[in-house]
Design a protein around this motif. Structure first.
Motif, short mmCIF file in Angstrom:
data_model
loop_
_atom_site.label_atom_id
_atom_site.label_comp_id
_atom_site.label_asym_id
_atom_site.label_seq_id
_atom_site.Cartn_x
_atom_site.Cartn_y
_atom_site.Cartn_z
N HIS A 25 16.66 125.18 52.32
CA HIS A 25 16.67 123.92 53.07
C HIS A 25 17.71 123.00 52.43
O HIS A 25 18.25 123.30 51.36
N SER A 80 7.95 125.15 52.95
CA SER A 80 8.62 125.02 51.66
C SER A 80 7.71 125.49 50.54
O SER A 80 6.58 125.89 50.75
N ARG A 85 5.15 122.22 52.49
CA ARG A 85 5.59 121.26 53.49
C ARG A 85 6.50 121.96 54.50
O ARG A 85 7.07 123.00 54.23
N LYS A 86 6.62 121.33 55.71
CA LYS A 86 7.55 121.86 56.73
C LYS A 86 8.97 121.51 56.32
O LYS A 86 9.25 120.36 56.00
N ALA A 87 9.83 122.55 56.33
CA ALA A 87 11.23 122.28 56.00
C ALA A 87 12.13 123.16 56.86
O ALA A 87 11.73 124.23 57.32
N LYS A 88 13.35 122.69 57.03
CA LYS A 88 14.31 123.43 57.87
C LYS A 88 15.18 124.29 56.96
O LYS A 88 15.92 123.77 56.13
N PHE A 108 12.01 114.97 54.62
CA PHE A 108 11.70 116.01 53.64
C PHE A 108 12.59 115.89 52.42
O PHE A 108 12.15 115.96 51.28
N ASP A 130 12.71 114.45 60.58
CA ASP A 130 11.83 115.22 59.68
C ASP A 130 12.62 115.78 58.51
O ASP A 130 12.15 115.75 57.37
N GLU A 131 13.81 116.29 58.83
CA GLU A 131 14.59 116.91 57.77
C GLU A 131 14.99 115.89 56.71
O GLU A 131 14.88 116.15 55.51
#
Lengths: 890, 114
Positions: B25, B68, B72-75, A36, A32-33
């Motif tokens: 991120h 984000s 969006r999904k972000a780490k 992204f 996923d990372e």
């Protein structure tokens, strides 16, 4: 940026564990990372004006290989080692599945070799090295007398004990023991208990602690205080149910009340583990001047500053003094000291060490066999290794893979080896039960296992397996030659070839040594069996009747009672005949009495005085029942009763010694019934009997009729045409019909006793034979695999040669030449080693020289023949190679 | 400004600095470093994530999934206390190093005779 481990260890560990155990989540998160990131980058490029497709393409290129990046991330988390390990394990399992037989054979060989070795080593260590359960047991020595003419070890006489005890400076303390037996009549069947009388200081000298109560003290030797008894552990558990309140209880021995003062722990077993009770025996002062009866078994404690040698020297001196003081009795008497441990294990030490050596050879052969097989496989893997090297696999990476392969094998073998070892230590002591009866030994198999030995043998064998598996990687080089020739070069790598050759030579040599050893033992055993016992053991049942002294003592009561018993026994259906002898052969019982020949020259008389002869009391038809031949004169009969002339029958050996050229019948020999030799007339001569078993010489023997001598116990021999074992209960019932309190002991068939007397020889022979067979089998496999591999390797070459005109003999010489030479070298080395080492077997061999030519030649021929058989099939395969196919097939 | 080449070992330091200013991120870290180095430093994208994972493994930064800027999904990564301390130490050490080298490189013959 430096790596500072001390700060981060815990976190690293948690981080790794987290990634490892929640792998899916980790992988998904990482994907996923990255996803992204790529999307974000694409957006940036698009914003800069680049078309979306182009942006995608560019983004990917700039990012680099996604998988590669992910790999780096995994490595950063420490997952790489685990992943690699997993890969290696899977690879190993695949390899095993491809050829399960190969793996099974290797694992089996290693497991048996390691496990067997550990078992034997453990047992040998336990038997020979385990410390005795006494205080400072190394300082304890047994003292024996030795008659230097007959070289027999003997117990001490009362006089010698008293003198040596008083005069010595080497010992802190001396103590004696004296065997005895009692009839225990408490509850249940009357039971004979084997007892030992100890001097009151015996227990304390040994430093042995009781489990319950106490052991003897000086006062227990005083009259009036001597009716005390210490029980053995097994009697306490068996007969008295382990009752912890037993101390203080009164039991009846021979009808007399004895107070139980203590119970010994399981490990205490002096002088052997069959002893049931110990009673105190103060020194019988009447024997202080007796130099004729050898009844005292003496143990002494060395002073802390005195060594065994010094003590021996002093005892030699004292013995010489006794010889001067009492020339009639002690002229040929010397003193012999030995460590107490030696007294227990002396006669089993050599067989144990032989066994240990043999099983160690087996381990060497097993390891070398395994090494051989692994090396062969390694050579076959060369192509794979070369390809992988040239594709970029690092040397260490390959090494790790092969190491894991080796470890999988090793660990499987190790697990199995533990099982084998555990089973081995349970079984082995059973096989040597009779010989080990004298030792205090552990009860449970787990206690025997010496874990250090296990660790050591495991370590060695694992090393072998791992190293031999890893060798291909160690030598890995992207070899152009290997790749080009299709992986099958015409020569094995020189190192591997030399190593395998050496291993084959070693295997052949060791196998030959084991074959020779077992061959010698087999021949020796057969010769033993050929010996005649001097009587017919088949169909004879033997047992011992104990006469309680307060009920039957002295003639004529013992004789008439004996006759009544025999009548009852003869009436039992199935019994052909029955007779009685005080000490039946093969039972380990014997008695000796002083004697001399009154008609000999006087100075011979002086030195002959108090020589001893085996002394037996029999009922008249004893010889008939046992099928012992009459050589001259007559058997005993009704003429020989109490009051009539005192007569004896002697055996052939004694007749030959004393009267080599004349008939001894009618002559007189002075034999002691009690202590003093009295004149007795010889009325007959009978054949020799091997009283102590097949392996020992027959002694000189003298027989007296039961109507003229009373004896406190009697052996009975019963002849039957049925299986003697079937008569046991009916015979017992017959005896108890006569006297319900009479114990019937040691019921055995003569054949069992005869077999037992060579039991040790048989066991050792069987073991060595087993090892030798296994060794030959392994050598056979080794030779087969070497030649077979050679054929496979050189099929191409042979094809060429055959196409060029080579014939069968040529092909054979190519294939077999090297191996034949190796086998011959191995045989020669083995022969030399065997000639050197078999001398250690000498004392176990009966009537066979350790360098017996027949055995050596037979062993060499056997091994040579095996080698030929092993070579046959691969050689045949080589000769059948079709040049067309061989040349075509790459 | 001419871009400088990234010296080995400095990537980790830069990431820590970037993250110290604000939780970011991975992509954001890239942008931030470009920004604070006056566009002189451009991290090769392939080495960014391994470095982030390594730093997280050493507990100098921690991560957390969040949302984000565009939903969006972000780490997101942020600095830990240990990381902050490390950043301080490395910065000081780096500054010392740079000062020493600069001094050495700016030496003129006159300074030697002093």
């Amino acid at each position: 940026m430096t790596w500072r481990p001390e700060v981060n260890l815990l976190h690293r560990f948690r981080s790794l564990a987290d990634a490892l155990f929640r792998r899916d989540r980790f992988e998904n998160s990482m994907s996923d990372e990255v996803q992204f990131h790529l999307e974000a980058y694409v957006e940036e490029l698009v914003r800069a004006g680049i078309p979306r497709d182009e942006a995608h393409r560019r983004a990917r290129i700039e990012f680099g290989g996604v998988e590669l990046v992910k790999d780096d991330c995994r490595q950063a988390r420490g997952l790489q080692s685990f992943d690699e390990l997993g890969q290696n394990l899977r690879h190993s399992l695949r390899t095993i599945r491809r050829n399960p037989a190969f793996t099974c054979v290797i694992v089996a060989i290693l497991a048996l070799g390691i496990g067997g070795n550990t078992a034997v080593f453990s047992v040998v260590r336990a038997v020979l090295l385990r410390p005795l359960p006494y205080g400072e047991s190394e300082r304890l020595v047994s003292i024996w007398e030795k008659n230097t003419e007959h070289q027999r070890k003997d117990k001490l006489t009362g006089g010698d004990y008293a003198d040596w005890r008083a005069r010595n400076h080497a010992f802190d303390e001396m103590a004696y023991s004296w065997d005895a037996s009692y009839t225990l009549t408490d509850s249940g069947d009357p039971q004979t208990v084997l007892a030992y009388n100890f001097s009151p200081n015996f227990f304390s000298m040994l430093g042995a602690q009781p489990l319950l109560g106490r052991t003897f003290v000086e006062e227990d030797g005083q009259p009036g205080h001597d009716r005390v008894v210490v029980l053995s552990h097994h009697l306490w558990e068996g007969k008295f149910g382990g009752d912890r309140s037993i101390v203080g209880r009164v039991i009846r021995l021979d009808g007399d009340p004895y107070t139980v003062i203590g119970v010994m722990p399981n490990e205490f077993a002096h002088p052997n583990s069959k002893v049931d009770v110990w009673t105190p025996l103060p020194f019988p002062n009447g024997l202080a001047q007796n130099f004729g009866l050898h009844v005292f078994q003496v143990v002494a404690r060395l002073k802390p500053t005195v060594s065994l040698t010094q003590a021996q020297n002093e005892m030699n001196f004292l013995a010489r003094q006794s010889a001067e003081d009492h020339p009639n009795t002690n002229l040929h008497t010397s003193a012999e000291l030995e460590q107490l441990r030696e007294t227990y294990v002396g006669n089993i030490r050599l067989p144990m060490l032989v066994l240990q050596a043999a099983v160690f050879f087996m381990l060497l052969i097993a390891c070398s066999n395994v090494a051989n097989m692994l090396l062969a496989r390694a050579s076959a893997n060369e192509r794979e290794v070369a390809i992988r090297s040239s594709l970029g696999a690092g040397k260490w990476r390959l090494l790790r893979q092969y190491l894991v392969q080796g470890l999988v094998l090793s660990i499987s073998a190790a697990t199995l080896a533990v099982v084998v070892a555990y089973w081995g230590v349970a079984v082995l002591p059973q096989l040597f039960r009779t010989q080990l009866a004298t030792l205090p030994l552990p009860a449970h198999p787990g206690d025997w296992l010496d874990w250090r030995v296990m660790a050591f043998t495991l370590g060695t064998a694992l090393l072998v397996a791992v190293i031999c598996s890893a060798i291909p990687a160690l030598r890995a080089r992207p070899s152009q030659e290997v790749l080009r020739s299709g992986g099958r070069g015409t020569t094995e790598r020189l190192f591997a070839l030399r190593l395998r050759s050496a291993l084959i030579v070693g295997q052949v040599a060791l196998s030959l040594m084991l074959l020779v050893g077992s061959g010698l033992l087999i021949r020796s055993f057969l010769k033993l069996q050929d010996q005649s016992l001097g009587f017919q053991p088949h169909g004879i049942l033997s047992f011992v009747l104990q006469f309680p002294p307060n009920r039957y003592s002295g003639l004529p009561r013992t004789a008439s009672f004996l006759e009544e018993m025999l009548t009852l026994i003869r009436a039992v259906p199935g019994v052909e005949s029955a007779a009685s002898i005080s000490t039946p052969p093969l039972t380990g019982m014997d008695a000796r009495r002083p004697y001399f020949d009154p008609s000999g020259p006087t100075d011979q008389q002086k030195t002959d005085q108090y020589q001893t002869v085996q002394y037996r009391v029999i009922t008249p038809d004893y010889f008939r029942v046992m099928n012992i031949r009459l050589k001259a004169g007559r058997f005993f009969d009704d003429r020989d009763r109490q009051g009539s002339r005192n007569v004896i029958i002697i055996n052939e050996k004694l007749a030959r010694e004393r009267w080599p050229n004349t008939n001894p019948v009618g002559r007189t020999l002075n034999v002691a019934d009690l202590a003093r030799p009295e004149p007795r007339e010889i009325v007959g001569v009978v054949g020799d009997v091997r009283h102590e078993g097949l392996a020992a010489e027959s002694p000189i023997e003298v027989y007296r009729p039961a109507y003229q001598v009373s004896w406190p116990f009697f052996g009975v021999v019963v002849r039957t045409s049925l299986d003697p074992a079937q008569l046991v209960s009916s015979v017992r019932a017959a005896v108890w019909a006569g006297d319900k309190d009479l114990p019937v002991n040691d019921v055995r068939t003569m054949e069992d006793l005869a077999a037992d007397s060579v039991g040790l020889h048989r066991t050792i022979m069987l073991f060595l034979g087993l090892f030798a067979s296994l060794a030959v089998l392994l050598a056979c496999v080794g030779i087969y695999s070497m030649i077979s591999y050679s054929v496979t390797l050189r099929t191409h070459e042979i094809g060429i040669r055959m196409a060029l005109g080579a014939r069968t003999p040529d092909v054979l010489s190519i294939i077999l030449g090297r191996t034949t030479m190796l086998t011959i070298i191995g045989l020669v080395i083995g022969l030399i080693a065997a000639l050197g080492l078999t001398r250690f077997l000498a004392t176990l061999l009966f009537d066979i020289r350790p360098t017996d030519m027949v055995t050596l030649v037979a062993a060499m021929l056997t091994l040579a023949l095996t080698a030929v058989c092993a070579a046959y099939f691969p050689a045949r395969r080589a000769c059948r190679i079709d040049p067309n196919i061989a040349l075509r097939d790459e | 400004m001419k871009s400088a080449e990234l010296l080995p070992g400095t990537l980790d330091m830069l990431i820590l600095k970037a993250v110290s200013l604000r939780p970011l991120h991975g992509y954001g870290v890239l942008l931030r470093i470009r920004q604070i180095s006056q566009k002189a430093l451009d991290i090769p994208q392939g080495s960014l994530y391994p470095a982030l994972y390594r730093l997280e493994h050493q507990h100098l930064i921690t991560s957390e999934w969040g949302e984000s800027e565009n939903g969006r999904k972000a780490k997101y990564y942020k600095l830990t206390a240990v990381g902050r301390k490390r950043l301080r130490e490395e910065t000081a050490s780096w500054n010392r190093l740079v000062a020493a080298i600069a001094a050495a490189l700016n030496t003129t013959p006159d300074d030697l005779e002093a």
